[in-house]
Design an enzyme around this catalytic site. Structure first.
Site, mmCIF file in Angstrom:
data_model
loop_
_atom_site.group_PDB
_atom_site.id
_atom_site.type_symbol
_atom_site.label_atom_id
_atom_site.label_comp_id
_atom_site.label_asym_id
_atom_site.label_seq_id
_atom_site.Cartn_x
_atom_site.Cartn_y
_atom_site.Cartn_z
ATOM 1 N N GLU A 270 -14.557 -32.511 -83.396
ATOM 2 C CA GLU A 270 -13.326 -31.116 -83.536
ATOM 3 C C GLU A 270 -12.570 -32.627 -83.209
ATOM 4 O OE1 GLU A 270 -12.858 -28.069 -84.038
ATOM 5 O OE2 GLU A 270 -15.326 -27.527 -83.885
ATOM 6 N N CYS A 304 -4.351 -28.897 -80.885
ATOM 7 C CA CYS A 304 -5.251 -29.121 -82.384
ATOM 8 C C CYS A 304 -4.555 -29.360 -83.837
ATOM 9 C CB CYS A 304 -6.647 -29.343 -82.367
ATOM 10 S SG CYS A 304 -7.192 -27.801 -81.655
HETATM 11 P P1 NAD Z 1 -8.486 -38.816 -76.917
HETATM 12 O O1 NAD Z 1 -9.202 -38.916 -77.915
HETATM 13 O O2 NAD Z 1 -7.718 -39.856 -76.498
HETATM 14 O O3 NAD Z 1 -10.008 -38.306 -75.557
HETATM 15 C C1 NAD Z 1 -11.040 -36.629 -76.076
HETATM 16 C C2 NAD Z 1 -11.545 -37.624 -74.629
HETATM 17 O O4 NAD Z 1 -12.703 -38.572 -75.120
HETATM 18 C C3 NAD Z 1 -11.578 -37.779 -73.311
HETATM 19 O O5 NAD Z 1 -12.717 -37.018 -72.799
HETATM 20 C C4 NAD Z 1 -11.828 -39.163 -73.482
HETATM 21 O O6 NAD Z 1 -12.049 -39.747 -72.189
HETATM 22 C C5 NAD Z 1 -12.877 -39.641 -74.744
HETATM 23 N N1 NAD Z 1 -12.919 -40.923 -74.825
HETATM 24 C C6 NAD Z 1 -12.237 -42.063 -75.322
HETATM 25 N N2 NAD Z 1 -12.656 -42.859 -75.486
HETATM 26 C C7 NAD Z 1 -13.849 -42.702 -75.479
HETATM 27 C C8 NAD Z 1 -15.133 -43.322 -76.513
HETATM 28 N N3 NAD Z 1 -14.951 -44.662 -77.070
HETATM 29 N N4 NAD Z 1 -15.970 -43.026 -75.918
HETATM 30 C C9 NAD Z 1 -15.963 -41.626 -75.519
HETATM 31 N N5 NAD Z 1 -15.706 -40.834 -75.338
HETATM 32 C C10 NAD Z 1 -14.016 -41.863 -75.201
HETATM 33 O O7 NAD Z 1 -7.957 -37.334 -77.078
HETATM 34 P P2 NAD Z 1 -7.265 -37.087 -76.477
HETATM 35 O O8 NAD Z 1 -5.468 -37.028 -75.994
HETATM 36 O O9 NAD Z 1 -7.432 -36.007 -74.454
HETATM 37 O O10 NAD Z 1 -6.518 -34.989 -77.310
HETATM 38 C C11 NAD Z 1 -6.164 -34.911 -77.810
HETATM 39 C C12 NAD Z 1 -6.568 -34.630 -79.601
HETATM 40 O O11 NAD Z 1 -7.461 -33.870 -79.308
HETATM 41 C C13 NAD Z 1 -5.594 -34.075 -80.379
HETATM 42 O O12 NAD Z 1 -5.581 -35.857 -81.774
HETATM 43 C C14 NAD Z 1 -6.295 -32.913 -80.604
HETATM 44 O O13 NAD Z 1 -5.871 -32.494 -82.188
HETATM 45 C C15 NAD Z 1 -8.158 -33.066 -80.457
HETATM 46 N N6 NAD Z 1 -8.200 -31.904 -80.203
HETATM 47 C C16 NAD Z 1 -8.929 -31.449 -81.017
HETATM 48 C C17 NAD Z 1 -9.106 -29.827 -81.097
HETATM 49 C C18 NAD Z 1 -10.234 -29.422 -82.500
HETATM 50 O O14 NAD Z 1 -11.252 -28.305 -81.838
HETATM 51 N N7 NAD Z 1 -10.588 -29.629 -83.284
HETATM 52 C C19 NAD Z 1 -9.505 -29.153 -79.847
HETATM 53 C C20 NAD Z 1 -8.265 -30.082 -78.882
HETATM 54 C C21 NAD Z 1 -7.915 -31.000 -79.137
#
Ligand code: NAD
Length: 517
Positions: A270, A304
């Site tokens: 997602e 998102c």
């Molecule tokens: P992010 O990608 O920075 O982090 C998301 C998660 O990934 C966090 O828990 C982070 O610790 C983890 N993470 C980071 N590096 C990782 C790795 N190497 N391996 C595994 N996990 C890792 O995103 P964010 O800034 O927390 O959230 C915002 C983003 O999320 C935006 O792009 C938004 O559109 C998206 N989002 C999508 C949805 C959806 O349903 N499509 C919903 C909410 C947010």
């Protein structure tokens, strides 16, 4: 409603959290006070000050969580699904009892307005109820067999322990979409929350774990707080997790997909969106202004599904952008504990820098700034991460318009015909949410058709943001293709088994094959 002070708000949420400092951020069936592991400091984006500290999972803590989760998974898979559903329902009701404090904690930790914080908890309650009903509807199909006295049937079995990695912007609702549905299917869940929002994760896990204990069930909702590259990557590489559900940005999601596929695991993605709203000359324009403004400004543009692109028909384009600009200038930006505030802070300083960089790039690429574009002075909230709601007139092919900037920036662009609008709309790499505002049935149906929006979510006369839990939620293209929450999204958390049963005394073979011995 008078504005809460930070002090009052903090004391109202204190009952949800452990008194220890740092708080244990690992739950393996017991709260693990990790020694020597990283400590995560949760800052409130409202004032930029620490709210609390949480200890992250060390490698041995992670192993403890995994061992307990696997043990629980064996027992939980044998509990009848409707009984599992009742447990989830009890958790939903316990969340309801704590709704006001939990909603406030979400506001404090990620900067949502009070009503949005409460809405996030309501979403958990709603999905809990949905999951409880679903627990009696995990249907498998039966198919007629080509062989006499045979029956073919599909069964849906639990996967076991699954991993759930969540983004900061829905710090608890996204967990519940995954965890509650997975739990009624019979899985147990290991949650790695965002390091921007570990306190909400601790509070929610405390509530869920207490209910499970009181009901005499094994623990099902495990927690392993920690950095993405530490705990997150360990989960991606762990063959004991057949499924990793990941919510986050596109670049991280791409990494997740590759790592998990590399061990033949499943990922449910997602990822980011770049959501467009088409406003036709035949729209109810007042309704459209409200729909676009909510879509673009709610959660300070950090959903998102936030509206990032306005595609308005030539005849109304100028007047519509003018009207929206007036709304943007009047919206109150600031401390989200103030009930009059509609736009709270961004999550951190890095997000502010990302916003400023996008505004600069947009102008360098030919965009025209209509309003906003600067750091906002938020009265009563010094130290927080506030920016001005921003409108930029843009061209669809500008590189910055192709990207998701997680901030309240709206790019506007005119269109001639509906086909032109759809072409602009679909010309971005992401495919999460979309909207059309029109009172013309033909226009609406074209946008909904296979030649229309290419997104996972499509809305008519309502904005791109604010989905309900009953439908399957997710997006296409670089958004990752995952579906969560309602409809039949539960199937992602199960393994499908096709069973062939011979209730006769002969052994006829399929496709007329004979094998006489
Ligand atoms: P992010 O990608 O920075 O982090 C998301 C998660 O990934 C966090 O828990 C982070 O610790 C983890 N993470 C980071 N590096 C990782 C790795 N190497 N391996 C595994 N996990 C890792 O995103 P964010 O800034 O927390 O959230 C915002 C983003 O999320 C935006 O792009 C938004 O559109 C998206 N989002 C999508 C949805 C959806 O349903 N499509 C919903 C909410 C947010």
């Amino acid at each position: 409603m008078p504005q809460l002070t930070m002090g009052t708000a903090r004391s109202r949420v204190s009952s949800l959290l452990e008194p220890s400092d740092p708080m244990a951020g690992v739950f393996s069936g017991r709260w693990v006070e990790s020694v020597g592991a990283e400590t995560i400091i949760s800052l409130s984006p409202i004032d930029g000050l620490p709210l609390g500290r949480v200890s992250a999972a060390s490698p041995s803590d992670y192993e403890e969580v995994m061992a307990q989760a696997r043990e629980s998974a064996q027992v939980w898979a044998g509990v009848p699904a409707p009984v599992r559903g009742q447990a989830v329902l009890q958790i939903a009701e316990e969340l309801r009892r704590h709704k006001s404090e939990l909603g406030l904690l979400v506001s404090l930790e990620v900067g949502k307005t009070i009503v949005e914080g409460l809405g996030e908890v309501q979403e958990m309650i709603d999905i809990g109820h949905f999951a409880a009903g679903l627990s009696r509807q995990l249907y498998g199909l039966t198919m007629p067999s080509e062989r006499p006295e045979h029956r073919i049937q599909e069964q849906w079995h639990p996967l076991g322990a699954i991993g759930v990695i969540t983004a900061f912007n829905f710090p608890s609702a996204v967990w519940s979409w995954n965890a509650f549905i997975a739990a009624v299917v019979g899985d147990v869940v290991i949650w790695k929350p965002s390091s921007e929002a570990p306190l909400t994760a601790v509070a929610v896990t405390r509530i869920a774990s207490r209910v499970m204990e009181d009901l005499g069930h094994p623990q099902v909702f495990f927690l392993a707080a920690g950095g993405g590259q530490v705990v997150g990557d360990r989960m991606l590489d762990d063959r004991r997790l057949p499924l990793v559900s990941f919510t986050g940005s596109i670049p991280t999601g791409r990494w997740v997909a590759e790592r998990v596929a590399g061990r033949s695991g499943r990922s449910l993605l997602e990822l980011g969106g770049n959501n467009g709203a088409v406003v036709s000359e035949k729209a109810d324009l007042e309704l459209a202004v409200r729909g676009v403004a909510f879509g673009a400004l709610a959660t300070a543009g950090q959903r998102c599904t936030s509206t990032r692109r306005l595609i308005a028909q030539e005849g109304i384009y100028g007047a519509f952008v003018d009207r929206l600009t007036t709304v943007y200038r009047s919206v109150k930006v600031g401390n989200p504990l103030d009930p009059d505030v509609l736009v709270g802070p961004l999550i951190n300083q890095q997000a502010v820098e990302g916003y400023l960089a996008a505004v600069t790039q947009a102008q360098e690429q030919g965009g025209r700034l209509r309003c906003g574009g600067k750091v906002a002075a938020a009265a009563g909230a010094p130290g927080g991460f506030y920016v001005e709601p921003t409108i930029i007139e843009a061209q669809p092919d500008m590189p910055i318009v192709q990207e998701e900037t997680f901030a309240p920036i709206l790019y506007t662009m005119p269109y001639h015909t509906l086909e032109h609008a759809v072409a602009i709309h679909n010309a971005v790499p992401q495919g999460l949410s979309s909207a059309i505002f029109t009172t013309d049935l033909r226009e609406a149906e074209h946008f909904l058709s296979a030649q229309g929006s290419d997104c996972g979510l499509v809305n008519v006369n309502t904005g791109t943001a604010g989905a309900e839990i009953g439908g399957a939620f997710g997006g296409e293209k670089e958004t990752g293709g995952g579906r969560e929450s309602g409809s039949d999204a539960w199937k992602a958390y199960a393994r499908r088994q096709t069973a062939s049963i011979n209730f006769g005394s002969a052994l006829p073979l399929a496709q007329g094959v004979s094998f006489e011995v």
